[in-house]
Scaffold this active site. Structure first.
Site, short mmCIF file in Angstrom:
data_model
loop_
_atom_site.label_atom_id
_atom_site.label_comp_id
_atom_site.label_asym_id
_atom_site.label_seq_id
_atom_site.Cartn_x
_atom_site.Cartn_y
_atom_site.Cartn_z
N CYS A 160 23.17 18.11 79.36
CA CYS A 160 23.72 19.42 79.01
C CYS A 160 25.24 19.45 79.11
CB CYS A 160 23.18 20.52 79.91
SG CYS A 160 21.42 20.50 80.05
N CYS A 190 28.22 28.59 84.32
CA CYS A 190 28.89 27.62 85.20
C CYS A 190 28.94 28.13 86.63
CB CYS A 190 30.32 27.35 84.73
SG CYS A 190 30.40 26.56 83.13
#
Lengths: 387, 125
Positions: free
Chosen positions: B33, B102
């Site tokens: 990813c 994130c």
């Protein structure tokens, strides 16, 4: 503060000569080219001579040039204009998996409204095999659209061969030449295509203007209806300052083509060699020789592209990346995926696109900084092997 | 696109590295990813006395990793477990919406390191 622009694939700095050529068409020569009075005729004259300049550059006739708002509109006009007109003849279009979104998303739209699209693959260097295009042709195929040079990795496609195949089967061919124009010879008779898209701002011209070449005798439906501008293919008062700027950019591109190409190839090859020699586990993406003279596309294992880009930006250097983290969709570049690069190696890529204002000193500065940045990011990376 | 605080933590990340004799290690994300984070913690008397991280990812991934180590340093385990993705993002004066995952990764990484510590502790007892 250092400011080095190496993102010429995104856009270029308009040449001062281009800006100067445009200014009178804002300040004094502001007439509407459709008006009969002197003001209008001054604009009409500029339109006529600009069209001729662009046509000459492409080895075309003036009436084969339709001015548009840029590459995206040219691509839309080519694909939809043919698709709508030939709906009764066939509904099949062939393109490639690595096209610019202006083509891919237009194809997706056409697919949504009942057309059928075949996406031919590319090899690991980004090349389309003309045999795959031929295999995809059916009795219902109405158009083949394959880009001249890829905007990310710079691979140059065998358009001439693809045109020949298409015409043997009586199918029209379009190519998106937005990236190749000004960086290699682009001649209509040589390429053999029926339609070709170009954009001004990639060749040191202004943004918001481009053109679609449509070979004489090729019919297509215009997408905007209104006045009878642009051979009735694109209604709307012409953007005269933009068109004049584009013509000047084309004129300069023609004068500079040979010198620029050689100069940029040298910068490109030096930069590629220095990067690959000095950074372990760095790789070139795309084709080693069939690539745009200004394209350096590299990837580095164990680091991520957006971080690379941001650290270079802090050093005053502008480049781009096709990493997943840098895209709004969080999907990695469809072009790099199409090359078969394994997902965990796809993220650490950079596209460096050079321009004739870049120097060898700048190339050295960027490479030196890149060495440090990759080192710094790898020291931070949990997947990098330890020294 | 990024706040000054994000840029500060990205360009001068705090607490980068590994802890050889860590009491807990949390590993989240995966390189496919494009985001991967490992967080190492030392625990003394129920408090986080040292935290280090290593991150593969974008500017936001690196900045959130750095920020969370700074936030959690000195906290009790209970306090550290209350750090959420939102508190990390807030401490950085916000993140672009597309980058919020994130901060999720950073919070998950820290929590995973603490869980690892708790599991080891239980096994030790």
């Amino acid at each position: 503060m250092v400011r080095i622009y190496m993102d010429h694939g995104a856009t270029t700095r308009p040449d001062p000569e281009v800006v100067n050529a445009m200014l009178p068409f804002f300040n004094e020569l502001y007439g509407n080219a459709s008006s009969l009075h002197t003001f209008g005729q001054e604009a009409a004259q500029a339109l006529i001579s600009s069209r001729k300049t662009v046509a000459d550059f492409l080895g075309a006739e003036p009436e084969e040039i339709i001015f548009t708002s840029g590459g995206t509109e040219s691509d839309n006009l080519a694909l939809k204009g043919i698709a709508y007109l030939k709906k009764n003849k066939g509904e099949h279009i062939i393109t490639s998996v690595i096209e610019h979104p202006a083509i891919l998303n237009t194809c997706k739209y056409l697919d949504d409204i009942g057309y059928r699209i075949t996406y031919v693959p590319v090899d690991d260097q980004g090349l389309v095999d003309p045999a795959d295009v031929e295999d995809a042709v059916t009795d219902n195929t109405i158009l083949i659209s394959i880009m001249h040079a890829n905007n990310e990795i710079g691979t140059i496609q065998p358009i001439k061969e693809i045109s020949a195949i298409a015409h043997e089967h009586g199918v029209l061919v379009h190519t998106d030449a937005v990236q190749s124009v000004g960086k290699m010879p682009v001649n209509m008779d040589d390429l053999g295509v029926d339609m070709l898209s170009i954009s001004a701002h990639k060749i040191y011209g202004p943004k918001g203007v481009g053109a679609l070449y449509v070979r004489k005798g090729t019919r297509l439906l215009g997408l905007s209806q209104g006045g009878s501008h642009e051979m009735k293919k694109r209604a709307g008062t012409e953007n005269i300052p933009g068109i004049v700027g584009m013509a000047k950019a084309v004129e300069l591109a023609e004068q500079r083509l040979e010198g620029d190409t050689k100069y940029l190839e040298n910068l490109r090859d030096t930069m590629i060699r220095k990067i690959l020699d000095s950074i372990p586990e760095s790789y070139l993406n795309g084709h080693p020789t069939k690539r745009l003279c200004n394209n350096v596309h590299v990837r580095f294992s164990y680091v991520e592209g957006e971080s690379l880009l941001m650290m270079l930006d802090m050093k005053g250097v502008a480049v781009s990346t096709g990493s997943a983290c840098s895209s709004k969709s969080l999907e990695p570049s469809h072009v790099l995926a199409a090359l078969g690069i394994i997902p965990e190696k796809i993220h650490g890529n950079l596209r460096i696109t050079l321009g004739h204002e870049n120097t060898m000193d700048e190339v050295d500065y960027v490479v030196e900084n890149l060495i440090d940045i990759v080192k710094k990011l790898r020291a931070m990376s949990p997947i990098a092997p330890k020294d | 696109m990024y706040s000054e605080k994000v840029m500060d933590h990205f360009s001068n990340p705090r607490n980068v590295g590994e802890i050889e004799d860590a009491d807990g290690v949390g590993e989240v994300g995966n390189p496919v990813c494009g985001d991967m984070m490992t967080i190492y913690i030392k625990v003394d008397n129920g408090k986080l006395t040292n935290i280090k991280f290593k991150t593969f990812g974008c500017g936001a991934a690196i900045a959130t990793s750095s920020m969370i180590t700074e936030m959690a340093m000195g906290m009790t385990i209970e306090q550290a477990l209350e750090i959420t993705r939102d508190s990390v993002a807030d401490a950085l004066d916000g993140l672009p919406p597309v980058k919020l995952h994130c901060s999720n990764l950073a919070a998950d990484g820290l929590h995973a390191a603490i869980e690892d510590y708790l599991k080891k502790k239980e096994a030790g007892n």
